[in-house]
Design a protein around this motif. Structure first.
Motif, mmCIF file in Angstrom:
data_model
loop_
_atom_site.group_PDB
_atom_site.id
_atom_site.type_symbol
_atom_site.label_atom_id
_atom_site.label_comp_id
_atom_site.label_asym_id
_atom_site.label_seq_id
_atom_site.Cartn_x
_atom_site.Cartn_y
_atom_site.Cartn_z
ATOM 1 N N SER A 252 -1.134 5.090 -5.844
ATOM 2 C CA SER A 252 -0.526 7.100 -5.043
ATOM 3 C C SER A 252 0.886 7.324 -4.833
ATOM 4 O O SER A 252 1.550 7.873 -4.576
ATOM 5 N N GLY A 253 1.513 6.199 -4.846
ATOM 6 C CA GLY A 253 3.007 6.314 -4.495
ATOM 7 C C GLY A 253 3.739 5.632 -3.446
ATOM 8 O O GLY A 253 5.350 6.302 -2.975
ATOM 9 N N TYR A 254 2.762 4.818 -2.322
ATOM 10 C CA TYR A 254 2.943 4.743 -1.131
ATOM 11 C C TYR A 254 2.981 3.415 -1.249
ATOM 12 O O TYR A 254 1.589 2.758 -0.028
ATOM 13 N N PRO A 255 3.277 2.237 -2.006
ATOM 14 C CA PRO A 255 3.372 1.160 -1.459
ATOM 15 C C PRO A 255 3.575 0.509 -0.414
ATOM 16 O O PRO A 255 3.976 1.148 0.435
ATOM 17 N N GLY A 256 3.098 -0.134 0.444
ATOM 18 C CA GLY A 256 2.885 -1.440 1.206
ATOM 19 C C GLY A 256 1.972 -0.991 2.487
ATOM 20 O O GLY A 256 1.866 -1.871 3.139
ATOM 21 N N PHE A 257 0.776 0.070 2.085
ATOM 22 C CA PHE A 257 0.005 -0.193 2.726
ATOM 23 C C PHE A 257 -1.676 -0.982 3.058
ATOM 24 O O PHE A 257 -2.658 -0.690 2.022
ATOM 25 N N THR A 258 -1.037 -1.964 2.307
ATOM 26 C CA THR A 258 -2.043 -2.951 1.922
ATOM 27 C C THR A 258 -3.260 -3.826 3.254
ATOM 28 O O THR A 258 -3.632 -4.613 3.193
ATOM 29 N N THR A 259 -2.332 -3.208 4.712
ATOM 30 C CA THR A 259 -3.014 -4.198 5.567
ATOM 31 C C THR A 259 -4.730 -3.186 5.889
ATOM 32 O O THR A 259 -5.304 -2.367 4.921
ATOM 33 N N TYR A 260 -5.972 -4.400 5.969
ATOM 34 C CA TYR A 260 -6.928 -4.022 6.304
ATOM 35 C C TYR A 260 -7.322 -4.182 7.287
ATOM 36 O O TYR A 260 -6.864 -4.896 8.298
ATOM 37 N N SER A 261 -8.153 -3.225 8.342
ATOM 38 C CA SER A 261 -8.922 -3.921 9.360
ATOM 39 C C SER A 261 -9.668 -5.090 9.409
ATOM 40 O O SER A 261 -10.655 -4.862 8.198
ATOM 41 N N TRP A 262 -10.202 -5.591 10.569
ATOM 42 C CA TRP A 262 -11.101 -6.706 11.027
ATOM 43 C C TRP A 262 -11.691 -7.219 11.450
ATOM 44 O O TRP A 262 -11.334 -6.797 13.091
#
Length: 332
Positions: A252-262
């Motif tokens: 969507s044009g916003y790289p870097g939002f790869t973190t996930y919750s755990w």
């Protein structure tokens, strides 16, 4: 789902100490090392209220481990204070292998949000295993916006100040931090609306009380199914198999939002390393059972894959990345 340290930035000494503890178990428990384990009921401490998603995870794991350890596994709910109450209880427990904490990233993030924690996260816990992981979803109220992409939502927010609000599951949650990061990246000023849990946040999102929220799928899906919320982006490096039609933030044009919750398991720091390993190994076996995988998927989770040293590394990486975000945001 972590992770604790004083309420100050994580020092290199703490990072190295936690890594060493997870990898080799330098600190050894006393009598537990010489006696058969487990020798008594095991407490699985859950920092969330009974009936919620965290409680369901704990009971699912307890059911799987109970026949393996041939001892009762008692789920003890100790909610409150952003998981600090339960975490302190486990930090102070005897390191004999009979007390386990199920917690999420809050265990680490509290170190940056509180000036006086009653324990030291990186010193007082042994990372055992990642139990589940989940991507986070950006949902918009269908009553408030026609946006179907992140770009459209940002454009709507820029032209309408009443759209510049968002919700997450709690203060300092991963969704809260992602919202701050999005605002920073897009050059917006967004106000976070405080909720105590994903369910009330999702309910208000569906009712149009707030325009946008970033939550896990378990919390937001009922409103999606009801047609009151539209999902427009998901965190992570790849789309979710649960809803493959929803693009990632990167797409969507916003790289870097790869973190996930755990969420994962922790034991008191001086628990014998052979006990930590046994719990980790048996947890992975439970998480590999098809019936358990199916139940987790229905709850919006994927089974965890990391144990001990690798799980500790995940915690260190998240702590560095999210800790820096918290400091930039000025959250306390």
């Amino acid at each position: 789902m972590a992770f604790n340290a004083p309420s100050r930035p994580l020092s290199r000494r703490h990072v190295l100490a936690w890594s060493a503890l997870a990898a080799s178990g330098l600190a050894r428990g006393p009598a537990a090392a010489q006696t058969a384990w487990p020798s008594q009921p095991i407490k699985l401490v859950v920092p969330f209220a009974a009936g919620g998603g965290g409680d369901a995870l704990g009971r699912l794991l307890a059911d799987g481990l109970r026949p393996v350890f041939n001892q009762p596994i008692v789920v003890e709910n100790k909610p409150g204070a952003s998981t600090i109450i339960a975490s302190e209880y486990v930090a102070r427990a005897a390191p004999d292998g009979h007390t386990i904490l199920l917690n999420n990233q809050a265990l680490l993030l509290n170190a940056f949000l509180n000036d006086t924690l009653p324990y030291k996260p990186l010193d007082d816990f042994a990372p055992v295993a990642e139990m589940v992981k989940a991507q986070l979803w950006m949902g918009v109220s269908t009553a408030r916006t026609d946006a179907t992409t992140v770009a459209e939502l940002i454009a709507h927010m820029k032209r309408d100040p009443q759209m510049r609000f968002y919700a997450s599951a709690s203060k300092g949650s991963l969704g809260h931090l992602m919202g701050f990061n999005l605002a920073e990246t897009a050059g917006l000023s967004l106000e976070h609306v405080l909720y105590k849990g994903a369910t009330p946040a999702a309910t208000d999102l569906g009712a149009g009380q707030i325009p946008m929220a970033i939550l896990d799928l378990a919390g937001i899906k009922p409103m999606v199914d009801a047609g009151k919320v539209r999902l427009i982006a998901v965190s992570g490096a790849a789309r979710s198999k649960a809803m493959p039609q929803v693009p990632t933030f990167g797409e969507s044009g916003y790289p870097g939002f790869t973190t996930y919750s755990w969420a994962g398991l922790f034991m008191p720091a001086k628990t014998p390393p052979q006990v930590v390993k046994r719990v980790a190994d048996e947890t992975m076996k439970v998480l590999a059972q098809p019936s358990v995988v199916e139940k987790l998927f229905a709850m919006g989770y994927d089974p965890g894959t990391l144990t001990e040293a690798r799980f500790a590394e995940l915690g260190r990486n998240d702590s560095a990345q999210l800790g820096a975000l918290i400091k930039r945001s000025g959250l306390k």
